[in-house]
Scaffold this motif. Structure first.
Motif, mmCIF file in Angstrom:
data_model
loop_
_atom_site.group_PDB
_atom_site.id
_atom_site.type_symbol
_atom_site.label_atom_id
_atom_site.label_comp_id
_atom_site.label_asym_id
_atom_site.label_seq_id
_atom_site.Cartn_x
_atom_site.Cartn_y
_atom_site.Cartn_z
ATOM 1 N N ASN A 1 -0.950 -0.997 7.189
ATOM 2 C CA ASN A 1 -1.267 -1.893 8.177
ATOM 3 C C ASN A 1 -1.225 -3.299 7.860
ATOM 4 N N LEU A 2 -0.888 -4.316 8.871
ATOM 5 C CA LEU A 2 -0.873 -5.588 8.452
ATOM 6 C C LEU A 2 -1.915 -6.246 9.076
ATOM 7 N N VAL A 3 -2.933 -6.893 8.789
ATOM 8 C CA VAL A 3 -4.058 -7.815 9.368
ATOM 9 C C VAL A 3 -3.567 -9.326 9.405
ATOM 10 N N ASP A 4 -3.830 -9.745 10.918
ATOM 11 C CA ASP A 4 -3.756 -11.142 11.143
ATOM 12 C C ASP A 4 -5.067 -11.697 11.241
ATOM 13 N N PHE A 5 -5.489 -12.581 10.503
ATOM 14 C CA PHE A 5 -6.805 -13.018 10.446
ATOM 15 C C PHE A 5 -6.947 -14.192 11.533
ATOM 16 N N ARG A 6 -5.897 -14.708 11.910
ATOM 17 C CA ARG A 6 -5.940 -15.731 12.901
ATOM 18 C C ARG A 6 -6.121 -15.000 14.105
ATOM 19 N N LYS A 7 -5.812 -14.085 14.649
ATOM 20 C CA LYS A 7 -5.825 -13.159 15.866
ATOM 21 C C LYS A 7 -6.921 -12.085 15.749
ATOM 22 N N ASN A 8 -7.240 -11.945 14.613
ATOM 23 C CA ASN A 8 -8.195 -10.842 14.100
ATOM 24 C C ASN A 8 -7.718 -9.300 14.807
ATOM 25 N N THR A 9 -6.454 -9.135 14.262
ATOM 26 C CA THR A 9 -5.644 -8.004 14.980
ATOM 27 C C THR A 9 -5.035 -7.160 13.615
ATOM 28 N N LYS A 10 -4.718 -6.199 13.869
ATOM 29 C CA LYS A 10 -3.668 -5.435 12.807
ATOM 30 C C LYS A 10 -2.556 -4.633 13.581
ATOM 31 N N LYS A 11 -1.576 -4.326 12.836
ATOM 32 C CA LYS A 11 -0.601 -3.714 13.417
ATOM 33 C C LYS A 11 0.223 -2.899 12.308
ATOM 34 N N SER B 1 -9.821 2.218 1.772
ATOM 35 C CA SER B 1 -8.643 1.764 1.869
ATOM 36 C C SER B 1 -7.990 0.678 0.831
ATOM 37 N N LYS B 2 -6.842 0.856 0.242
ATOM 38 C CA LYS B 2 -6.157 -0.047 -0.780
ATOM 39 C C LYS B 2 -5.928 -1.357 0.138
ATOM 40 N N ALA B 3 -6.359 -2.445 -0.391
ATOM 41 C CA ALA B 3 -6.084 -3.560 0.243
ATOM 42 C C ALA B 3 -5.427 -4.929 -0.514
ATOM 43 N N GLU B 4 -4.464 -5.645 -0.067
ATOM 44 C CA GLU B 4 -3.804 -6.784 -0.779
ATOM 45 C C GLU B 4 -3.618 -7.877 0.074
ATOM 46 N N TYR B 5 -4.372 -8.947 -0.534
ATOM 47 C CA TYR B 5 -4.235 -10.177 0.285
ATOM 48 C C TYR B 5 -2.867 -10.909 -0.057
ATOM 49 N N ILE B 6 -2.264 -11.252 1.254
ATOM 50 C CA ILE B 6 -0.919 -11.935 1.173
ATOM 51 C C ILE B 6 -1.079 -13.501 1.216
ATOM 52 N N ASP C 1 -4.209 -16.643 3.015
ATOM 53 C CA ASP C 1 -5.338 -16.913 3.801
ATOM 54 C C ASP C 1 -5.252 -16.244 5.018
ATOM 55 N N THR C 2 -4.280 -15.761 5.729
ATOM 56 C CA THR C 2 -4.174 -15.651 7.157
ATOM 57 C C THR C 2 -3.695 -14.140 7.232
ATOM 58 N N GLU C 3 -3.209 -13.494 6.003
ATOM 59 C CA GLU C 3 -2.816 -12.078 6.385
ATOM 60 C C GLU C 3 -3.197 -11.151 5.182
ATOM 61 N N LEU C 4 -3.520 -9.965 5.563
ATOM 62 C CA LEU C 4 -3.610 -8.972 4.498
ATOM 63 C C LEU C 4 -3.221 -7.624 4.775
ATOM 64 N N VAL C 5 -2.820 -6.866 3.977
ATOM 65 C CA VAL C 5 -2.091 -5.460 4.203
ATOM 66 C C VAL C 5 -3.077 -4.511 3.464
ATOM 67 N N ILE D 1 -14.301 -6.176 6.123
ATOM 68 C CA ILE D 1 -13.328 -6.375 6.871
ATOM 69 C C ILE D 1 -13.035 -5.735 8.173
ATOM 70 N N THR D 2 -12.861 -6.436 9.173
ATOM 71 C CA THR D 2 -12.913 -5.774 10.508
ATOM 72 C C THR D 2 -11.824 -6.424 11.600
ATOM 73 N N VAL D 3 -11.282 -5.650 12.304
ATOM 74 C CA VAL D 3 -10.279 -6.330 13.344
ATOM 75 C C VAL D 3 -10.581 -5.557 14.725
ATOM 76 N N LYS D 4 -10.500 -6.668 15.873
ATOM 77 C CA LYS D 4 -10.808 -5.984 17.008
ATOM 78 C C LYS D 4 -10.118 -4.844 17.870
ATOM 79 N N ASN D 5 -8.966 -4.685 17.373
ATOM 80 C CA ASN D 5 -8.019 -3.565 17.951
ATOM 81 C C ASN D 5 -7.979 -2.327 16.907
ATOM 82 N N ASP D 6 -8.984 -2.289 16.055
ATOM 83 C CA ASP D 6 -9.064 -1.146 15.222
ATOM 84 C C ASP D 6 -9.866 0.089 15.742
ATOM 85 N N SER D 7 -9.341 0.625 16.782
ATOM 86 C CA SER D 7 -10.384 1.535 17.586
ATOM 87 C C SER D 7 -10.328 3.092 16.689
#
Length: 311
Positions: free
Chosen positions: A248-258, A229-234, A236-240, A215-221
């Motif tokens: 961090n929260l991943v948004d698969f629709r935007k392919n970004t994390k915050k 990392s420990k991951a939990e699916y929220i 189909d579109t979000e993962l923490v 799992i990768t996201v485009k803004n994870d420099s």
């Protein structure tokens, strides 16, 4: 550098499983926990000196009861089934031997039994969505890859037990240096953290297609998804996921994390669990016998104090 990180994290996992001792370590502390699917209870493993037992309490930390304890065995890694009617756990009599077993505790009957008891070193286990399969992580060796490091499990793969037929088979052929944080999503899909083919991070594995992807996201420099990392699916579109001191929260629709949360104690995040029923995150930090309840924006809702001595 990555090799050093892997060795460090391997040591931490080994200490959780095999009770490593430190002169500066508290004699009693919280290890791992899980949330009842109904959102009414939580279970956790608690270390006292060289023994680890499993407890169950109300979702607010009250009415703590010990459910798994033994004079010679230690119990680890408790996980609820999807229906909440049973709890999967790991049992070991280390340091007397390296044998580990997987057991099931029946919530209604208040009874337990061991169902996988072979020579494979087992570290985590979960039930499939239908409850007919037990999926677990197994290591085929126990040693050290560094002259200054401690011995730890290596050579990991995912295994599956058909409970009705009592047949175990190896699902993957990774022979991975390390694997942890196994989660069953749905329809034979898993997430786990590992170091595979020179990459460390969170992986998604589809057992039907045998496809594996990191799992990768485009803004994870800063590569925050690395480091087991420990991951939990929220959904189909979000993962923490945890990243050292942060969640961090991943948004698969935007392919970004915050970033939504940073450690309050200054210690690494040690556990993360998502309650679908409550739509809340439950978080603990190393060296803290507290569980923080957060919303999906990282806002603190309440703090649960885990207190064994008072119960």
């Amino acid at each position: 550098m990555k090799r050093n990180i892997v060795l460090t994290i391997t040591l931490l996992i080994s200490c959780i499983l095999f009770n490593c001792k430190s002169d500066n370590e508290d004699t009693e502390h919280l290890l791992t926990f899980d949330i009842d699917p109904s959102g009414s209870h939580l279970i956790f493993s608690w270390k006292t000196d060289n023994k680890t037992s499993i407890y169950r309490c109300d979702i607010d930390g009250e009415n703590v009861k010990k459910i798994l304890d033994n004079d010679s065995l230690s119990y680890y890694a408790p996980r609820y089934s999807k229906e909440g009617d049973s709890i999967i756990f790991i049992a070991t009599d280390y340091p007397n031997s390296l044998l580990t077993s997987i057991g099931v505790w029946n919530v209604k009957e208040n009874s337990s039994k061991l169902i996988v008891n072979d020579s494979l070193l087992k570290t985590e286990a979960v039930l499939s969505e239908a409850g007919n399969k037990l999926i677990f992580l197994g290591a085929n060796e126990y040693g050290k890859y560094s002259p200054i490091g401690r011995k730890a499990p290596h050579g990991f793969d995912i295994y599956e037990l058909n409970i009705k037929k009592n047949v175990t088979k190896r699902v993957t052929n990774f022979n991975a240096y390390q694997m942890n944080n196994l989660n069953y999503i749905q329809k034979d899909k898993f997430t786990f953290s590992s170091f595979l083919d020179g990459k460390d991070g969170v992986f998604l594995y589809n057992n039907q297609t045998k496809n594996i992807s990191m799992i990768t996201v485009k803004n994870d420099s800063l590569k925050s998804l690395n480091g087991f990392s420990k991951a939990e699916y929220i959904n189909d579109t979000e993962l923490v996921y945890t990243s050292y001191y942060k969640i961090n929260l991943v948004d698969f629709r935007k392919n970004t994390k915050k970033k939504i949360y940073r450690s309050k104690s200054g210690n690494h995040i040690s556990n993360l669990s998502y309650s679908k029923k409550l739509n809340k995150l439950f978080v603990s930090e190393q060296k803290q016998n507290l569980i923080y309840v957060l919303d999906l924006d990282g806002k603190l809702i309440k703090t649960i104090t885990i207190n064994i001595k008072a119960n």
